[in-house]
Design an enzyme around this catalytic site. Structure first.
Site, PDB file in Angstrom:
ATOM      1  N   PHE A 199     -12.068   4.057  -5.353  1.00 14.71           N
ATOM      2  CA  PHE A 199     -12.128   3.805  -3.907  1.00 14.71           C
ATOM      3  C   PHE A 199     -13.441   4.251  -3.276  1.00 14.71           C
ATOM      4  O   PHE A 199     -13.499   4.692  -2.134  1.00 14.71           O
ATOM      5  CB  PHE A 199     -10.903   4.396  -3.189  1.00 14.71           C
ATOM      6  CG  PHE A 199      -9.730   3.467  -3.329  1.00 14.71           C
ATOM      7  CD1 PHE A 199      -9.121   3.295  -4.561  1.00 14.71           C
ATOM      8  CD2 PHE A 199      -9.286   2.710  -2.265  1.00 14.71           C
ATOM      9  CE1 PHE A 199      -8.082   2.391  -4.731  1.00 14.71           C
ATOM     10  CE2 PHE A 199      -8.242   1.796  -2.425  1.00 14.71           C
ATOM     11  CZ  PHE A 199      -7.642   1.642  -3.661  1.00 14.71           C
ATOM     12  N   LEU A 200     -14.512   4.114  -4.058  1.00 15.39           N
ATOM     13  CA  LEU A 200     -15.852   4.369  -3.528  1.00 15.39           C
ATOM     14  C   LEU A 200     -16.688   3.099  -3.631  1.00 15.39           C
ATOM     15  O   LEU A 200     -17.897   3.168  -3.793  1.00 15.39           O
ATOM     16  CB  LEU A 200     -16.522   5.519  -4.293  1.00 15.39           C
ATOM     17  CG  LEU A 200     -15.986   6.925  -3.992  1.00 15.39           C
ATOM     18  CD1 LEU A 200     -16.719   7.970  -4.812  1.00 15.39           C
ATOM     19  CD2 LEU A 200     -16.103   7.263  -2.490  1.00 15.39           C
ATOM     20  N   VAL A 224       7.209  -6.021  -1.638  1.00 11.50           N
ATOM     21  CA  VAL A 224       7.654  -4.773  -2.279  1.00 11.50           C
ATOM     22  C   VAL A 224       9.048  -4.946  -2.885  1.00 11.50           C
ATOM     23  O   VAL A 224       9.315  -4.553  -4.030  1.00 11.50           O
ATOM     24  CB  VAL A 224       7.682  -3.595  -1.264  1.00 11.50           C
ATOM     25  CG1 VAL A 224       8.287  -2.346  -1.891  1.00 11.50           C
ATOM     26  CG2 VAL A 224       6.292  -3.302  -0.755  1.00 11.50           C
ATOM     27  N   PHE A 275       3.829   3.056  -3.982  1.00 16.45           N
ATOM     28  CA  PHE A 275       2.373   3.209  -4.100  1.00 16.45           C
ATOM     29  C   PHE A 275       1.772   2.013  -4.838  1.00 16.45           C
ATOM     30  O   PHE A 275       0.790   2.148  -5.572  1.00 16.45           O
ATOM     31  CB  PHE A 275       2.039   4.519  -4.828  1.00 16.45           C
ATOM     32  CG  PHE A 275       2.577   5.745  -4.135  1.00 16.45           C
ATOM     33  CD1 PHE A 275       1.991   6.207  -2.962  1.00 16.45           C
ATOM     34  CD2 PHE A 275       3.682   6.416  -4.625  1.00 16.45           C
ATOM     35  CE1 PHE A 275       2.500   7.322  -2.295  1.00 16.45           C
ATOM     36  CE2 PHE A 275       4.199   7.535  -3.974  1.00 16.45           C
ATOM     37  CZ  PHE A 275       3.604   7.991  -2.806  1.00 16.45           C
ATOM     38  N   CYS A 301      -1.385  -2.803   4.537  1.00 15.39           N
ATOM     39  CA  CYS A 301      -1.042  -1.376   4.450  1.00 15.39           C
ATOM     40  C   CYS A 301      -2.049  -0.447   5.114  1.00 15.39           C
ATOM     41  O   CYS A 301      -1.686   0.302   6.021  1.00 15.39           O
ATOM     42  CB  CYS A 301      -0.875  -0.997   2.985  1.00 15.39           C
ATOM     43  SG  CYS A 301       0.286  -2.057   2.150  1.00 15.39           S
TER      44      CYS A 301
HETATM   45  C1  UGA Z   1      -2.731   0.037  -0.757  1.00 20.44           C
HETATM   46  C2  UGA Z   1      -2.684   1.307  -1.640  1.00 20.44           C
HETATM   47  O1  UGA Z   1      -3.798   1.303  -2.535  1.00 20.44           O
HETATM   48  C3  UGA Z   1      -1.371   1.386  -2.413  1.00 20.44           C
HETATM   49  O2  UGA Z   1      -1.313   2.605  -3.142  1.00 20.44           O
HETATM   50  C4  UGA Z   1      -0.196   1.332  -1.419  1.00 20.44           C
HETATM   51  O3  UGA Z   1       1.047   1.353  -2.076  1.00 20.44           O
HETATM   52  C5  UGA Z   1      -0.301   0.062  -0.605  1.00 20.44           C
HETATM   53  O4  UGA Z   1      -1.574   0.042   0.095  1.00 20.44           O
HETATM   54  C6  UGA Z   1       0.847   0.060   0.375  1.00 20.44           C
HETATM   55  O5  UGA Z   1       0.924   0.949   1.226  1.00 20.44           O
HETATM   56  O6  UGA Z   1       1.748  -0.782   0.233  1.00 20.44           O
HETATM   57  P1  UGA Z   1      -3.248  -2.552  -1.196  1.00 20.44           P
HETATM   58  O7  UGA Z   1      -3.288  -2.661   0.300  1.00 20.44           O
HETATM   59  O8  UGA Z   1      -2.441  -3.528  -1.957  1.00 20.44           O
HETATM   60  O9  UGA Z   1      -2.707  -1.096  -1.623  1.00 20.44           O
HETATM   61  O10 UGA Z   1      -4.724  -2.729  -1.738  1.00 20.44           O
HETATM   62  P2  UGA Z   1      -5.947  -1.780  -2.192  1.00 20.44           P
HETATM   63  O11 UGA Z   1      -6.326  -2.120  -3.563  1.00 20.44           O
HETATM   64  O12 UGA Z   1      -5.658  -0.372  -1.899  1.00 20.44           O
HETATM   65  O13 UGA Z   1      -7.110  -2.311  -1.233  1.00 20.44           O
HETATM   66  C7  UGA Z   1      -7.039  -2.219   0.185  1.00 20.44           C
HETATM   67  C8  UGA Z   1      -8.332  -2.694   0.803  1.00 20.44           C
HETATM   68  O14 UGA Z   1      -9.373  -1.766   0.554  1.00 20.44           O
HETATM   69  C9  UGA Z   1      -8.840  -4.047   0.285  1.00 20.44           C
HETATM   70  O15 UGA Z   1      -9.291  -4.808   1.381  1.00 20.44           O
HETATM   71  C10 UGA Z   1      -9.995  -3.676  -0.631  1.00 20.44           C
HETATM   72  O16 UGA Z   1     -10.971  -4.689  -0.694  1.00 20.44           O
HETATM   73  C11 UGA Z   1     -10.532  -2.439   0.076  1.00 20.44           C
HETATM   74  N1  UGA Z   1     -11.261  -1.504  -0.825  1.00 20.44           N
HETATM   75  C12 UGA Z   1     -10.605  -0.866  -1.831  1.00 20.44           C
HETATM   76  C13 UGA Z   1     -12.598  -1.258  -0.592  1.00 20.44           C
HETATM   77  O17 UGA Z   1     -13.214  -1.817   0.341  1.00 20.44           O
HETATM   78  N2  UGA Z   1     -13.250  -0.370  -1.412  1.00 20.44           N
HETATM   79  C14 UGA Z   1     -12.633   0.277  -2.421  1.00 20.44           C
HETATM   80  O18 UGA Z   1     -13.306   1.086  -3.115  1.00 20.44           O
HETATM   81  C15 UGA Z   1     -11.278   0.015  -2.647  1.00 20.44           C
END
Ligand code: UGA
Length: 437
Positions: free
Chosen positions: A245-246, A16, A146, A256
């Site tokens: 996110f679905l 970050v 975020f 996170c």
């Molecule tokens: C997440 C949030 O999306 C950010 O907004 C936030 O700033 C960040 O955490 C944080 O708190 O620092 P991040 O962890 O980088 O971001 O990644 P995401 O893209 O949100 O994915 C998180 C996990 O969810 C991954 O393992 C991804 O594969 C999974 N995911 C995401 C799903 O299984 N399905 C989805 O539809 C979306």
């Protein structure tokens, strides 16, 4: 560079902090970035970037002259008044956020009214208030991040919203932070500190809830013969629900969601409130990773001695971050069932090797698939979509794929000779054999 722009201080150059430093420099600010790890500071000063984040290296190179990396707090305090605290807040054994790094930074800061502490680290609601009690003269602003790993630079430069939380007496400090973000054009929401802290935790917890929800829907789809992709599309067209996110899969990971969902549950628990929904969100996510084992057993029977290839190890594509990656639980479960596990990731293999112990690391996807009884797609790296799957099927002992991210086209895989299992997707039939003449 405009002389009007205020210099920016960044404390903690992890993922970050580094993105924040690089992006403020890109906006034309001078940046002083301080970290306590000398090796990291030396590497960054030499222009070596220690994390994989698309666009970051370019940004740092382009703005090299504007950023100073240092271990010296006095240099930081002399060079900047607006101080972004970006140290990590990992989970403790109790599931609460570990604030020890935040606290030691606060101890080092002077009790003056010249500096503004801007909290970017994710902290429980109430942290700002307790810091203000300790350092009443230091202005305090909560400005949660975020950013998503893999798209962090884009997210920073094109935010949906920027939240600036300040309490009575610190409005001017809040105004200064607002000014910093104004050129980015996203909506700026001014709140009190506790609400800003809650917005961050609630946002991550809600997104994690969406994922666990769609994963449960996927599991029901498998029982009733529906397709979760079509269901998610149909749901997402309702603007109240939204389509993001679905994506069903084998669960969320990363530094996170797992940490922040647990921290919010514990924060509530510490006040005497049982946040039941989040308990389920966490449990669904844990069990989702393990469903892959059952899917493999459905086709292979016992996994003892079976060679299982994992494609992708990072918690998501475009990062080398292995924190809470689903691959960690999955590989351990497969080995626990007696399988021989071989794995490949385009960028996370080195980091993963230290964590995965006895898992064999391959140098390419094709090498991992050689002689495998099944392949599990764990992380949806683009290169796996472009793989020659027909050639892959030839190399495998049994061309069976469990697509843990619903990333591959099922019909293409079946046509390439695979038995295909997704998450909540309809089964596909193998093509009929060509009629004999
Ligand atoms: C997440 C949030 O999306 C950010 O907004 C936030 O700033 C960040 O955490 C944080 O708190 O620092 P991040 O962890 O980088 O971001 O990644 P995401 O893209 O949100 O994915 C998180 C996990 O969810 C991954 O393992 C991804 O594969 C999974 N995911 C995401 C799903 O299984 N399905 C989805 O539809 C979306």
């Amino acid at each position: 560079m405009s002389e009007q722009l205020k210099p920016v201080g960044v404390i903690g150059v992890g993922w970050v902090g580094l993105v924040t430093a690089a992006c403020f420099a890109e906006l034309g600010h001078r940046v002083v970035a301080r970290d306590i790890v000398p090796e990291k500071v030396e590497a960054l000063s030499r222009g070596e970037v220690t994390i994989h984040e698309p666009g970051l290296e370019d940004l740092l190179r382009r703005n090299k002259e504007r950023i100073t990396f240092t271990t010296d707090m006095d240099e930081l305090l002399a060079g900047a008044n607006l101080l972004f605290v970006c140290v990590d807040t990992p989970p403790t054994y109790s599931g609460d956020a570990d604030l020890s790094r935040v606290r030691s930074v606060v101890q080092e800061l002077p009790e003056d009214s010249d500096h503004v502490l801007i909290m970017k680290s994710t902290v429980p609601a109430g942290t700002g208030e307790s810091i203000r009690r300790d350092k009443p003269d230091l202005a305090y602003v909560s400005c949660p991040e975020f950013l998503k790993e893999g798209t962090a630079v884009q997210d920073f430069l094109h935010p949906d919203r920027v939240v600036v939380g300040s309490d009575a007496g610190d409005e001017t400090a809040g105004d200064a932070v607002e000014e910093l973000y104004k050129p980015l054009g996203g909506e700026i929401l001014r709140t009190d500190v506790a609400s800003a802290e809650m917005i961050k935790l609630a946002s991550n917890a809600f997104l994690a809830t969406k994922i666990s929800f769609i994963n449960e829907i996927a599991n029901v789809c498998e029982e009733v013969g529906a397709d979760v992709g079509q269901v998610a599309t149909g749901m997402g067209l309702d603007t109240r629900i939204g389509s993001s996110f679905l994506r069903a899969g084998i669960g969320y990971g990363g530094s996170c969601f797992p940490k922040d969902v647990s921290a919010l549950k514990m924060l509530a628990g510490n006040t005497g409130y049982h946040f039941q929904l989040l308990t389920s969100v966490i449990e669904v996510n844990e069990l989702q990773k393990r469903r892959v084992v059952g899917k493999l057993e459905k086709h292979l029977g016992s996994l003892i001695g079976k060679r299982i290839a994992l494609l992708g190890l990072a918690f998501k594509p475009d990062t080398d971050d292995m924190r809470e990656a689903s691959s960690l639980v999955l590989s351990a479960r497969l080995q626990g069932e007696g399988a021989e596990v071989v794995a490949y990731d385009p960028v996370a293999s080195d980091r993963a090797a230290d964590l995965l112990g006895t898992v064999e690391m391959a140098n390419s996807a094709m090498e991992a698939l050689e002689g495998a009884d099944a392949v599990v797609l764990v992380t949806e790296w683009r290169e796996f979509g472009e793989l020659d799957w027909s050639a892959a099927a030839e190399r495998m002992t049994r061309p069976l794929v469990v697509d843990g991210r619903n990333f591959l086209d099922p019909q293409t895989m079946v046509d390439a000779g695979f038995e295909y299992e997704g998450i909540g997707r309809l089964p596909r039939e193998a093509p009929a054999p060509a009629a004999a003449d």
